[in-house]
Design a protein around this motif. Structure first.
Motif, mmCIF file in Angstrom:
data_model
loop_
_atom_site.group_PDB
_atom_site.id
_atom_site.type_symbol
_atom_site.label_atom_id
_atom_site.label_comp_id
_atom_site.label_asym_id
_atom_site.label_seq_id
_atom_site.Cartn_x
_atom_site.Cartn_y
_atom_site.Cartn_z
ATOM 1 N N ALA B 306 0.837 -1.205 0.000
ATOM 2 C CA ALA B 306 0.000 0.000 0.000
ATOM 3 C C ALA B 306 0.867 1.248 0.000
ATOM 4 O O ALA B 306 0.656 2.177 -0.787
ATOM 5 C CB ALA B 306 -0.912 -0.017 1.222
ATOM 6 N N MET B 307 1.891 1.236 0.874
ATOM 7 C CA MET B 307 2.751 2.415 0.947
ATOM 8 C C MET B 307 3.487 2.634 -0.377
ATOM 9 O O MET B 307 3.669 3.774 -0.822
ATOM 10 C CB MET B 307 3.761 2.273 2.096
ATOM 11 N N SER B 308 3.897 1.528 -1.013
ATOM 12 C CA SER B 308 4.630 1.678 -2.275
ATOM 13 C C SER B 308 3.731 2.252 -3.363
ATOM 14 O O SER B 308 4.141 3.148 -4.109
ATOM 15 C CB SER B 308 5.168 0.327 -2.751
ATOM 16 N N VAL B 309 2.515 1.713 -3.441
ATOM 17 C CA VAL B 309 1.628 2.187 -4.501
ATOM 18 C C VAL B 309 1.261 3.649 -4.264
ATOM 19 O O VAL B 309 1.261 4.467 -5.201
ATOM 20 C CB VAL B 309 0.380 1.293 -4.586
ATOM 21 N N ILE B 310 0.990 3.980 -2.990
ATOM 22 C CA ILE B 310 0.702 5.390 -2.706
ATOM 23 C C ILE B 310 1.906 6.239 -3.103
ATOM 24 O O ILE B 310 1.764 7.293 -3.715
ATOM 25 C CB ILE B 310 0.353 5.582 -1.218
ATOM 26 N N ALA B 311 3.104 5.760 -2.743
ATOM 27 C CA ALA B 311 4.309 6.525 -3.093
ATOM 28 C C ALA B 311 4.382 6.735 -4.595
ATOM 29 O O ALA B 311 4.638 7.848 -5.066
ATOM 30 C CB ALA B 311 5.561 5.795 -2.594
ATOM 31 N N ILE B 312 4.137 5.668 -5.345
ATOM 32 C CA ILE B 312 4.272 5.780 -6.802
ATOM 33 C C ILE B 312 3.260 6.778 -7.361
ATOM 34 O O ILE B 312 3.613 7.712 -8.085
ATOM 35 C CB ILE B 312 4.101 4.390 -7.464
ATOM 36 N N VAL B 313 1.997 6.588 -6.972
ATOM 37 C CA VAL B 313 0.953 7.431 -7.555
ATOM 38 C C VAL B 313 1.032 8.852 -7.007
ATOM 39 O O VAL B 313 1.071 9.838 -7.761
ATOM 40 C CB VAL B 313 -0.431 6.810 -7.287
ATOM 41 N N TYR B 314 1.111 8.943 -5.673
ATOM 42 C CA TYR B 314 1.088 10.254 -5.034
ATOM 43 C C TYR B 314 2.306 11.084 -5.430
ATOM 44 O O TYR B 314 2.182 12.247 -5.835
ATOM 45 C CB TYR B 314 1.014 10.063 -3.522
ATOM 46 N N ALA B 315 3.490 10.464 -5.347
ATOM 47 C CA ALA B 315 4.709 11.221 -5.674
ATOM 48 C C ALA B 315 4.698 11.646 -7.136
ATOM 49 O O ALA B 315 5.164 12.738 -7.476
ATOM 50 C CB ALA B 315 5.948 10.390 -5.364
ATOM 51 N N SER B 316 4.130 10.801 -8.010
ATOM 52 C CA SER B 316 4.067 11.188 -9.417
ATOM 53 C C SER B 316 3.169 12.403 -9.604
ATOM 54 O O SER B 316 3.498 13.333 -10.343
ATOM 55 C CB SER B 316 3.535 10.027 -10.253
ATOM 56 N N LEU B 317 2.028 12.370 -8.906
ATOM 57 C CA LEU B 317 1.108 13.510 -9.026
ATOM 58 C C LEU B 317 1.751 14.780 -8.477
ATOM 59 O O LEU B 317 1.637 15.861 -9.065
ATOM 60 C CB LEU B 317 -0.196 13.207 -8.286
ATOM 61 N N VAL B 318 2.428 14.624 -7.318
ATOM 62 C CA VAL B 318 3.072 15.799 -6.732
ATOM 63 C C VAL B 318 4.159 16.313 -7.664
ATOM 64 O O VAL B 318 4.319 17.517 -7.858
ATOM 65 C CB VAL B 318 3.641 15.460 -5.345
ATOM 66 N N ALA B 319 4.909 15.387 -8.264
ATOM 67 C CA ALA B 319 5.983 15.783 -9.163
ATOM 68 C C ALA B 319 5.430 16.635 -10.307
ATOM 69 O O ALA B 319 6.057 17.611 -10.730
ATOM 70 C CB ALA B 319 6.678 14.539 -9.723
ATOM 71 N N PHE B 320 4.248 16.262 -10.757
ATOM 72 C CA PHE B 320 3.647 16.977 -11.873
ATOM 73 C C PHE B 320 3.409 18.446 -11.560
ATOM 74 O O PHE B 320 3.455 19.305 -12.432
ATOM 75 C CB PHE B 320 2.320 16.280 -12.236
ATOM 76 N N ARG B 321 3.154 18.738 -10.284
ATOM 77 C CA ARG B 321 2.814 20.115 -9.903
ATOM 78 C C ARG B 321 4.029 20.942 -9.508
ATOM 79 O O ARG B 321 3.861 22.074 -9.058
ATOM 80 C CB ARG B 321 1.814 20.115 -8.736
#
Lengths: 472, 518
Positions: B306-321
């Motif tokens: 769960a933590m890995s998937v959140i990291a992947i998705v969340y960090a990618s979204l944050v990176a976009f901004r």
């Protein structure tokens, strides 16, 4: 009297007392002419006492059981005398520059050390009290040594009033213990039936001793005394007496009350936890380096108390190793503080270290290593001290206190890192005046001890401290 | 090899070099040399020492036999603790034990490969206190190599935590405007995690009587065995190690120190931080968590996933901004490290192999990306994405290199980024379809933010007249990028060179956990 016994057990103290008295006579006759020689002579005497303790490391029993030394106490004594000697040597340039050079200084340090030796050798509450008073009375005077300075006098007075109270508590505790166990001898107390009266005596003894090692909640005097007393005096206070008091704290609890560990363990744990937290949080807002290191010492006493709470077999060697590393690195740190002198006098504010790495790189490297060592970051010596202490705590199953220790370690890094950052990242200030040879050598030697010597000889130290610990 | 301590020599060579450098400075300081002269000497010494270390690591690789199981080039001396046996030797206790297996030798190579590039990359950009700068990096290299080579848990810990000191100094002195805050955050965050690991290490040492990693890998699962899947001591120990490695890796939600540290660190600091220091977390999971606490690792698998998937998705979204290029790449690192944990905790051979590959590959790619940002930062002194645009017209070579590493970071086939991502996803797919789906989503997002970054900085019309005078990369920079490009493509096309080396070191990890998953 059996002189063989006495010489086997008490040579260093006899020698120290004799040499001290000779020095008193010399001082009284020669007066000012003796002043400049006295420091070096005193340091020589103390280093000699340190060597004597090592030669006589097996120790023995003397004075009808009032006095008992073994490898553990002799090792502690040797380090104490050594630290006192070095603290005396690094005091000289300061005393000369501040026009405080008087032969009494060396005498007071010698007699304070004698007091440490007596407390460390005590196997009886009376001997203990004699030693504590010899040490304390000399310390009060030392704290107020700069008698023209209001700060110094205030520090001396504060230390005296509070210290006398603590001594009174110890005395009262001792009398209660005597009343309920029928003896003042440690071995006899250990045999006595443990009742409510002894608990009262024990608690009072612990209170008094906690004051002497500046553990919370009896720590309040420490920052004021550290700030007010002359810096070389603080260098002395922070190293030898701390080590001696802590080891005495351990001997009395282990030997006289070893069977009652369930009675005092919780008390020690609370004191340890409070000390670590107060040391960590209290120092965060300090800007005066001496006050900052006062809080740091309170915190460090907390770690040592974890080892104490772990009991004799598990905690004894850890305590000694921790305190030895601590005392030696304190000498280095106060060596750095002693070299903080600009035109117009000593400076003590943390901002004065700004840009030290550009102006005096070696001093900055030393201070960095020493601060990281006290903070307990590997690969420096202090880490191994903390490691053995935590190991003792874990082995004794004292998980909560060890976790408090971890949290306090991280918090305390907050101010240790501030010192480092100011030295390496701050704006360049004018360099300090050239430091004198002895101070420089002490700082460098303490740094080399912190890294890499302790790193390599940690095993040897552990086995020495472990093997020297006799079960009473 | 005889008794020659190759690994120790390799590990301590940079530290000796640093001491040499400090001594050289002391000598030259009296001759009143200029600052430029001093920095040139410092960089030359640093480059020489780190290149020599790289050669030593190549020699170590040459002596390393991929077909032999277990640790090689082992050095073993007693340090402290332990008991004497009849032969008068100290057994047990805390030891000075060094050795490498397939996984660690690759990370050693990654470290020795990146360090010389760091010196080359900072040659023109770091101008003050260069001697200390070089010395700090050399000390750091010694500590990083020590982490990967230690075969004693306590020794590992000493190196692991000591590495904080030089990195703290690097960020704190040569960093950006907010460097003090960033360096404190980095230090305190990491320290808190490590200290819990220290307690676990002590507890394990006291129970097992040894801190030899090889012995612990067999002894610890027996001592702290788990009955009927109940929560026990093993789980607590696992959590203590996890606290340290998750911060180091970093995993969501304890990743917040990383963007600060990256943005404030000098370029070379970011390269080492992303390239090597983050890998210590993944290395720790593989070396300690899985083999020593297999039941607990399986127990916590859903949480890690769960933590890995959140990291992947969340960090990618944050990176976009993000508006700061370095911060964008920092968040992209968090996302890519999510693939590493996903692969490791899939408990499949393909996943673990992929995770190791991903660590190596990410070390090269993220290092290169930070260098790419460093190139334009050195010229313009800003990392604002908005500031740039249309760089391709003035910097064609730069644009090409940037393109390559953008594609590698996105995971385009033919680059090393592809292999790592596909393998970790394949591994996690066997363990959890949902996790793999989430990760796949992350791959798409990574394409979105990386291509947006590329489009905004490199393509388009150059509107900012300050950029008119910008120059393409110079020879030094070309020399820095060449090996990185080669590594990315070679690893992408011939991934088997990595798998051949790691195969036998993955086997024991698999053996520890494979019996526990149904």
């Amino acid at each position: 009297m059996n002189w063989d016994e006495i010489f086997a057990a008490a040579t260093p103290e006899l020698y120290l007392a004799f040499a001290g008295l000779v020095a008193v006579v010399l001082g009284a006759v020669l007066r000012e002419r003796f002043a400049t020689v006295s420091i070096k002579a005193g340091a020589l005497i103390l280093l000699g006492a340190s060597a004597l303790s090592l030669f006589n490391i097996e120790g023995g029993v003397a004075f009808n059981g009032l006095w008992e030394t073994d490898r553990f106490t002799n090792l502690a004594k040797a380090v104490c005398y050594f630290c006192a000697g070095v603290a005396l040597l690094i005091a000289e340039p300061y005393l000369v520059k501040e026009r405080l050079i008087r032969y009494e200084y060396a005498l007071l340090v010698i007699f304070a050390s004698l007091g440490m030796g007596i407390t460390l050798s005590a196997n009886d509450l009376m001997t203990l009290y004699l030693g504590i008073e010899t040490l304390s009375l000399s310390s009060y005077v030392l704290a107020a040594f700069n008698r023209d300075s209001q700060r110094s006098s205030e520090a001396g007075l504060k230390y005296f009033v509070l210290g006398a109270l603590a001594s009174g508590l110890i005395l009262y505790g001792a009398s209660l213990v005597y009343g309920f166990s029928g003896s003042t001898n440690y071995d006899a107390i250990a045999q006595a039936e443990f009742g409510i009266g002894l608990v009262f005596g024990l608690v009072l003894l612990i209170t008094g001793l906690a004051f002497k090692v500046s553990a919370a909640p009896l720590h309040v005097w420490t920052p004021d005394v550290y700030e007010g007393a002359p810096t070389p005096v603080v260098a002395f206070f922070a190293s030898a007496p701390k080590l001696a008091s802590m080891v005495v704290f351990a001997t009395i609890l282990f030997e006289a009350f070893g069977n009652a560990i369930d009675q005092w363990q919780d008390v020690i744990l609370i004191i340890a936890g409070a000390s670590m937290l107060i040391g960590a949080f209290g120092a965060l807002r300090q800007t005066n380096l001496k006050r900052l290191f006062a809080y740091s010492s309170i915190g460090n006493m907390g770690y040592a108390l974890i080892a104490l709470a772990a009991g004799e077999e598990i905690g004894g060697p850890a305590l000694l190793v921790y305190m030895v590393i601590y005392a030696l690195s304190q000498l280095g740190i106060f060596g750095v503080l002693l070299s903080m002198r600009r035109r117009g006098g000593m400076v003590e504010d943390i901002s004065e270290l700004s840009g030290l790495s550009s102006t005096m790189p070696w001093l900055a490297v030393c201070m960095t290593a020493l601060v990281f060592s006290v903070a307990g970051i590997p690969p420096l010596g202090g880490f191994f001290g903390k490691l053995v202490v935590f190991q003792a705590g874990v082995e004794a199953g004292l998980w909560p206190i060890v976790i408090i220790g971890v949290i306090a370690s991280v918090v305390s890094l907050g101010y240790y890192l501030r010192i480092i950052m100011i030295m390496w990242g701050g704006d360049k200030l004018a360099p300090f005046e050239n430091m004198s040879g002895t101070v420089g050598i002490t700082v460098s030697a303490a740094t080399i001890l912190a890294f890499p010597v302790f790193t390599v000889v940690i095993g040897w130290m552990m086995s020495l401290a472990g093997g020297s610990f006799s079960l009473g | 090899m005889g008794d020659f301590a190759l690994l120790s020599f390799m590990i301590f060579a940079p530290a000796l070099g640093a001491l040499l450098l400090l001594w050289v400075r002391k000598v030259t300081a009296s001759n009143a040399t200029s600052v430029e002269e001093e920095s040139r000497v410092a960089f030359l010494v640093g480059l020489f020492v780190s290149s020599a270390t790289f050669v030593l690591s190549i020699i170590a690789l040459a002596y390393f036999q991929p077909g032999v199981e277990g640790f090689q080039l082992v050095e073993d001396h007693s340090w402290f603790g332990g008991t004497l046996n009849e032969a008068g030797e100290v057994v047990g206790g805390i030891r000075y034990k060094m050795g490498v297996d397939g996984m660690s030798i690759l990370l050693v190579l990654l470290t020795t490969f990146l360090t010389p590039l760091c010196f080359l990359a900072s040659w023109g950009s770091v101008k003050h206190r260069v001697t200390e700068y070089v010395a700090a990096f050399l000390f750091l290299e010694t500590l990083m190599l020590g982490v990967f080579c230690s075969l004693d848990l306590m020794l590992f810990y000493v190196f692991f935590e000591a590495g904080l000191i030089p990195m703290f100094i690097i960020i704190g002195i040569w960093g950006g405007a907010e460097r003090v805050y960033a360096s404190f955050k980095f230090f305190l965050y990491t320290l808190l995690g490590s200290l819990f690991m220290l307690l676990a290490v002590i507890a394990m040492y006291l129970q097992a009587g040894t801190s030899d990693i090889v012995e612990l890998q067999t002894v610890i699962p027996q001592i702290f065995s788990v009955e009927d899947g109940k929560f026990g001591v093993q789980h607590l120990l696992w959590l203590a190690f996890f606290a340290s490695f998750a911060v180091k890796l970093p995993m969501w939600p304890v990743h917040t120190w990383l963007p600060d540290a990256h943005v404030q660190a000098p370029t070379a600091g970011s390269v080492i931080l992303a390239g090597v220091l983050l890998k210590m977390g993944g290395y720790g999971f593989l070396r300690f968590s899985l083999p020593m606490f297999p039941e607990a690792s399986v127990y916590f698998q859903p949480m890690v996933f769960a933590m890995s998937v959140i990291a992947i998705v969340y960090a990618s979204l944050v990176a976009f901004r993000q508006t700061d290029m370095k911060k964008l790449i920092a968040y992209s690192s968090v996302a890519h490290m999510g693939f590493v944990t996903l692969g490791i905790f899939s408990f499949t051979e393909i996943g673990i192999q992929g995770a190791i590959f991903q660590m190596i590959s990410h070390g090269v790619i993220s290092g290169a990306l930070f260098l790419i940002v460093g190139v334009i930062y050195d010229r313009m002194h800003t990392r604002e994405i908005k500031f740039y645009g249309g760089l391709v017209t003035k910097m064609p070579v730069y644009a090409a290199i940037f393109m390559l590493f953008t594609m590698a970071n996105v995971g385009l086939p033919g680059t090393s980024g592809f292999v790592g991502e596909i393998l970790t996803m394949a591994g996690s797919f066997q363990a959890s379809t949902w996790a793999a789906t989430g990760a796949a989503l992350g791959v798409i997002f990574s394409a979105v933010y990386m291509l947006t970054l590329y489009r905004q900085t490199v393509f388009g019309v150059m509107t900012n007249e300050k950029l008119e005078g910008i120059k393409d990369i110079n020879r030094t920079e070309a020399i820095v990028f060449a090996p990185l490009i080669i590594a990315t493509i070679v690893l992408g096309v011939f991934p088997a060179i990595i798998f051949d080396i790691t195969e036998l070191s993955v086997a024991p990890i698999m053996a520890a956990v494979s019996g526990l998953i149904g």
